[in-house]
Enzyme design. Structure first.
Site, PDB file in Angstrom:
ATOM      1  N   HIS A   1       3.036  -6.997   4.654  1.00 61.97           N
ATOM      2  CA  HIS A   1       1.658  -6.564   4.897  1.00 61.97           C
ATOM      3  C   HIS A   1       1.261  -6.864   6.332  1.00 61.97           C
ATOM      4  CE1 HIS A   1       0.144  -5.763   0.714  1.00 61.97           C
ATOM      5  NE2 HIS A   1       1.256  -6.442   0.433  1.00 61.97           N
TER       6      HIS A   1
ATOM      7  N   GLU B   1       1.846 -11.584   5.958  1.00 64.48           N
ATOM      8  CA  GLU B   1       0.850 -10.821   6.712  1.00 64.48           C
ATOM      9  C   GLU B   1       1.269 -10.957   8.176  1.00 64.48           C
ATOM     10  OE1 GLU B   1      -1.607  -9.068   5.422  1.00 64.48           O
ATOM     11  OE2 GLU B   1      -1.932  -9.864   3.413  1.00 64.48           O
TER      12      GLU B   1
ATOM     13  N   GLU C   1      -1.971   0.377   8.000  1.00 61.91           N
ATOM     14  CA  GLU C   1      -1.109  -0.697   7.495  1.00 61.91           C
ATOM     15  C   GLU C   1       0.046  -0.136   6.660  1.00 61.91           C
ATOM     16  OE1 GLU C   1      -3.108  -3.554   5.038  1.00 61.91           O
ATOM     17  OE2 GLU C   1      -1.255  -4.622   4.556  1.00 61.91           O
TER      18      GLU C   1
ATOM     19  N   HIS D   1       0.832  -1.211   0.000  1.00 68.00           N
ATOM     20  CA  HIS D   1       0.000   0.000   0.000  1.00 68.00           C
ATOM     21  C   HIS D   1       0.871   1.268   0.000  1.00 68.00           C
ATOM     22  CE1 HIS D   1      -2.942  -3.097   0.868  1.00 68.00           C
ATOM     23  NE2 HIS D   1      -2.174  -3.476   1.870  1.00 68.00           N
TER      24      HIS D   1
HETATM   25 ZN   LIG Z   1      -1.965  -5.290   2.844  1.00 64.30          ZN
END
Ligand SMILES: [Zn+2]
Length: 288
Positions: free
Chosen positions: A170, A249, A115, A78
């Protein structure tokens, strides 16, 4: 008791003692053997067949040439400007036989820690640690204020760099009740283009997951994936990669306990250490 039996008894007793000792030793060895279970599919990292036990651990920091000549692509998920550019990030791009949004805004904790800031912080820390081990590091973005890049561009940057390993960082936005980390490795993309990276990417996933678990103490996700590992065909970053690549993640930002962890700079340091050690293990330990 027959005389023949009586005559054999001293030798038999000695033999019996030896057998009991061997059995006792075997039982002890079985109980004190390497701890189960291996992380992920191959268990290569958990088995630690390393000829250099320190290669992936703290000792590696003292070896500035360990990763000399190796290139690592780090992809902080992102970007800080995505939310103000919906038209740009919602446009569709080709993603290995499917069409996907250019990028997304990402998740955030209930307290508003985004995030994109987490991934940038962790990836920046990983970059510094890897450079300390001699690696060439390429980042898909070098600040946290821009828009994108799109997922196809993120993959292309790693391909063009001929990276030896690529990791997208992430943190998930799962159900609040779910906790833990998981690693995502590629399965064959719909267009079949990433076939060459499937095996090494699975090894990279094992190495990164095992080292991350060791460094952070974070548990494997209990709400998604299987034992902390998922294989997917719907992520452009994996479908389009031509170099070994995984996503991690690191936690579930919507879970209160995980949110506290990702918001803690010390925990982010341990997360970065784990990712660095996993990449280092992948690059230095021969496949078993
Ligand atoms: Zn993400």
């Amino acid at each position: 008791m027959p005389p023949r039996w009586r005559a054999l008894r001293p030798g038999f007793v000695v033999a019996l003692v030896v057998v009991v000792a061997i059995v006792a030793f075997a039982v002890h060895a079985a109980r004190s053997g390497p701890p189960p279970p291996p992380f992920g599919m191959s268990g290569a990292a958990a088995a630690s067949p390393s000829p250099e036990p320190s290669a992936a651990g703290a000792g590696a920091a003292a070896r500035p040439d360990l990763l000399r000549g190796r290139t690592v692509l780090l992809d902080p998920g992102h970007n800080g400007g995505n939310a103000r550019a919906p038209a740009a990030i919602n446009r569709k791009v080709l993603a290995g036989g499917i069409a996907k949004e250019c990028d997304t805004v990402g998740s955030q904790t209930v307290d508003g820690y985004p995030e994109h800031a987490f991934t940038f912080d962790v990836a920046t820390r990983v970059a510094e640690l890897l450079r300390g081990r001699g690696a060439t590091v390429v980042l898909t973005r070098t600040d946290d204020n821009g828009v994108g890049p799109c997922i196809d561009e993120r993959a292309r940057i790693g391909n063009d760099a001929h990276a030896d390993a690529a990791v997208s960082v992430h943190a998930d936005g799962g159900p609040a009740s779910g906790t833990g980390f998981h690693v995502i490795a590629p399965s064959l993309s719909p267009d079949g283009g990433n076939a060459v990276i499937l095996a090494p990417s699975a090894r990279l996933a094992d190495a990164v997951g095992a080292a991350f678990e060791r460094s952070t103490g974070e548990t494997r996700a209990d709400y998604i994936a299987h034992d902390g590992l998922a294989f997917r065909t719907d992520l452009g970053g994996l479908n389009l990669s031509r170099v070994p690549k995984v996503f991690i993640e690191c936690a579930n930002m919507r879970n209160p306990a995980d949110a506290a962890r990702v918001s803690d700079p010390a925990w982010r340091g341990r997360a970065a250490q784990g990712i660095t050690d996993g990449i280092t293990a992948f690059l230095t330990v021969p496949p078993s």
